[in-house]
Scaffold this active site. Sequence first.
Site, PDB file in Angstrom:
ATOM      1  N   PHE A 126       0.860  -1.195   0.000  1.00  0.00           N
ATOM      2  CA  PHE A 126       0.000   0.000   0.000  1.00  0.00           C
ATOM      3  C   PHE A 126       0.891   1.238   0.000  1.00  0.00           C
ATOM      4  O   PHE A 126       1.708   1.434   0.906  1.00  0.00           O
ATOM      5  CB  PHE A 126      -0.908  -0.010   1.232  1.00  0.00           C
ATOM      6  CG  PHE A 126      -1.877  -1.162   1.244  1.00  0.00           C
ATOM      7  CD1 PHE A 126      -3.138  -1.045   0.658  1.00  0.00           C
ATOM      8  CD2 PHE A 126      -1.525  -2.377   1.826  1.00  0.00           C
ATOM      9  CE1 PHE A 126      -4.017  -2.115   0.656  1.00  0.00           C
ATOM     10  CE2 PHE A 126      -2.411  -3.452   1.836  1.00  0.00           C
ATOM     11  CZ  PHE A 126      -3.663  -3.320   1.248  1.00  0.00           C
ATOM     12  N   VAL A 179       2.287  -1.524   4.484  1.00  0.00           N
ATOM     13  CA  VAL A 179       2.089  -0.106   4.153  1.00  0.00           C
ATOM     14  C   VAL A 179       3.452   0.572   4.099  1.00  0.00           C
ATOM     15  O   VAL A 179       4.330   0.303   4.919  1.00  0.00           O
ATOM     16  CB  VAL A 179       1.163   0.633   5.164  1.00  0.00           C
ATOM     17  CG1 VAL A 179      -0.229   0.013   5.185  1.00  0.00           C
ATOM     18  CG2 VAL A 179       1.743   0.673   6.558  1.00  0.00           C
ATOM     19  N   CYS A 180       3.623   1.426   3.116  1.00  0.00           N
ATOM     20  CA  CYS A 180       4.886   2.151   2.927  1.00  0.00           C
ATOM     21  C   CYS A 180       5.101   3.096   4.106  1.00  0.00           C
ATOM     22  O   CYS A 180       4.235   3.926   4.414  1.00  0.00           O
ATOM     23  CB  CYS A 180       4.829   2.944   1.626  1.00  0.00           C
ATOM     24  SG  CYS A 180       6.188   4.101   1.443  1.00  0.00           S
ATOM     25  N   ILE A 181       6.250   2.995   4.739  1.00  0.00           N
ATOM     26  CA  ILE A 181       6.489   3.790   5.959  1.00  0.00           C
ATOM     27  C   ILE A 181       6.528   5.291   5.668  1.00  0.00           C
ATOM     28  O   ILE A 181       5.978   6.085   6.433  1.00  0.00           O
ATOM     29  CB  ILE A 181       7.774   3.312   6.687  1.00  0.00           C
ATOM     30  CG1 ILE A 181       7.886   3.993   8.050  1.00  0.00           C
ATOM     31  CG2 ILE A 181       9.027   3.525   5.836  1.00  0.00           C
ATOM     32  CD1 ILE A 181       8.881   3.353   8.979  1.00  0.00           C
ATOM     33  N   ALA A 216       2.965   6.357   5.089  1.00  0.00           N
ATOM     34  CA  ALA A 216       2.114   6.176   6.265  1.00  0.00           C
ATOM     35  C   ALA A 216       2.399   7.214   7.354  1.00  0.00           C
ATOM     36  O   ALA A 216       1.468   7.800   7.919  1.00  0.00           O
ATOM     37  CB  ALA A 216       2.295   4.763   6.817  1.00  0.00           C
TER      38      ALA A 216
END
Lengths: 130, 89
Positions: free
Chosen positions: A39, A77-79, A82
């Site tokens: 994501f 999820v992409c840090i 996010a």
Amino acid sequence: MRFAISVHGGPYTSQSSHSALNFAHALLAEGHELYRVFFYHDGVYNGSSIMAPPQDELDLYSEWRALAQEHHLDLVVCIASALRRGVIDRTEADRYDKAASNLGDVFTISGLGQLIDAALNADRLVTFRV
Amino acid sequence: MILHTINKPPSHTALSDCLAAMASDDVMLLIEDGIYCLHEVAGDHRAHVLREDLAARGLSGQLPSELKCLDYAGFVALCTQAEKVKTWA
């Protein structure tokens, strides 16, 4: 065949999340493997466990969660995406001294390297853009 | 063979960009608002449309007869037949 999916759209903003979910259901039903769902950008909002859509509407968070539990999926999820958007797990909440965390328990926060890894290790990477 | 997906209407550059890049043996799938490119791709044997998104836009009755209509299982199958999948948006 081994698939990976990348989701760029936020829930209820574009059709991206819904299309990706339908595609994930279809490929698993056909007996294929889903290596990872990554994501990215607004797609990270799919991981927010505190979304509460009306009961007669599709609950994307719960749908991803149920699918992940049934098929033991790796939902990442992409840090960078996010943290900017306030989608964080307990570890990041502690690190940045935030009062709460909201990332669902079947999701993990990780880096863009996980997308590259998915592109390398899956036979097909299918991206659902905004 | 590359599968190109398009999710934008013809007012967007996605379709023209895609057509400029497509090889003769590539295939295209219209999804989401890409369904509105239906008439622009009529007659192109490489074009497919996603049935669910076509129906959601009330255009099932306007499908040009030469275009192939796929469900999500068909979308997955097309991905397996292609070497890679390119998303235009």
